[in-house]
Enzyme design. Sequence first.
Site: not given
Length: 335
Positions: A14, A73
């Site tokens: 992320k 994520t």
Amino acid sequence: MLQLPNGRTLYYGKGDVLTYRTYAAPLEVPAIPESAYAGDGNVLFAHNVTFAVSGESLLTSFSEGDNGRVVATDSMKNFIFRHAASYEGSTTEGFLAYVALAFFAKYPHIAAIELRADRIPFLPLSVLGGEGLRESGLVYRRSHSEHAHAEMKLVRSPQGAETAEQWSGLTDLQLIKVSGSSFYGFVRDEYTTLPETFDRPLFIFLDIQWRYADPEDARDGARGRYVPAEQVRDLAQQAFHVYESPSIQYLITRIGLHLLDRFPQLAEVRFESNNRTWETVVDRDPANGAAVYTEPRPPFGFQGFTMTRDDLADPQFAFDRQGLRLQTAEGLVRP
């Protein structure tokens, strides 16, 4: 770049996790002569975090579409937020290590983590009080100038989490020196159109990174050995002011030598510089120094260089540790 033991690249994660923590632990650092910076109250401890993970156990998510071992994520984002709240330290490096070690503990199938954070700078503002101007303590101004960053890679081993790599840094420092720089004596042949210059304004973009001999010096501000990006910035500015530079290469070498000398806890520094020297429109008036310049046209030149503590004793660098303070009668230290 995260890789499996067989050399295959495998990672996911992320980015742009914007994390605004208020009232983190204050940071105090020893003063240095070249800088007024002595610490940060960390009222706003803000970062843009990028977080990536790797491991053999994740291969089936790529090969078979099996998400059974995949930590979403979005969960990574929330994990970073929660641990930003519980972090009790005062440095960006400490925050990253805290998040990574906690993630390893939570998800034992993750074999490696690579993460970085760019500090989002907020500057204190002055307001009028009963005794004149004073620092607000409540209102801050978002800065889009140079900023600190840190990056690290941790891997799981039988002994626990090990630091494979860790760097601290200062990103996007932009400096212009209106006089005291030159560039001449370079190779001239049938491809050369650049004129030699003996006193030019020099505008550079500069990224500086440094590596500690002991990574814990960066993670634990209470040790008193933390090197803040603000002091690195101020020392670089002092060197740019003092030295007459025949090239950007020479300038960044002087900065590197002084950084290694000033901060013995550093093992290595590295530079990426970008030449953005202005183009002359109206030549300098010898009487008053007035001239007119404009933005340079691309493409732009760049330079990269790495230095270690061994370079302090290398005769080819002719290092004078007094150079930041002693100036010639003409006002600059000459090579």
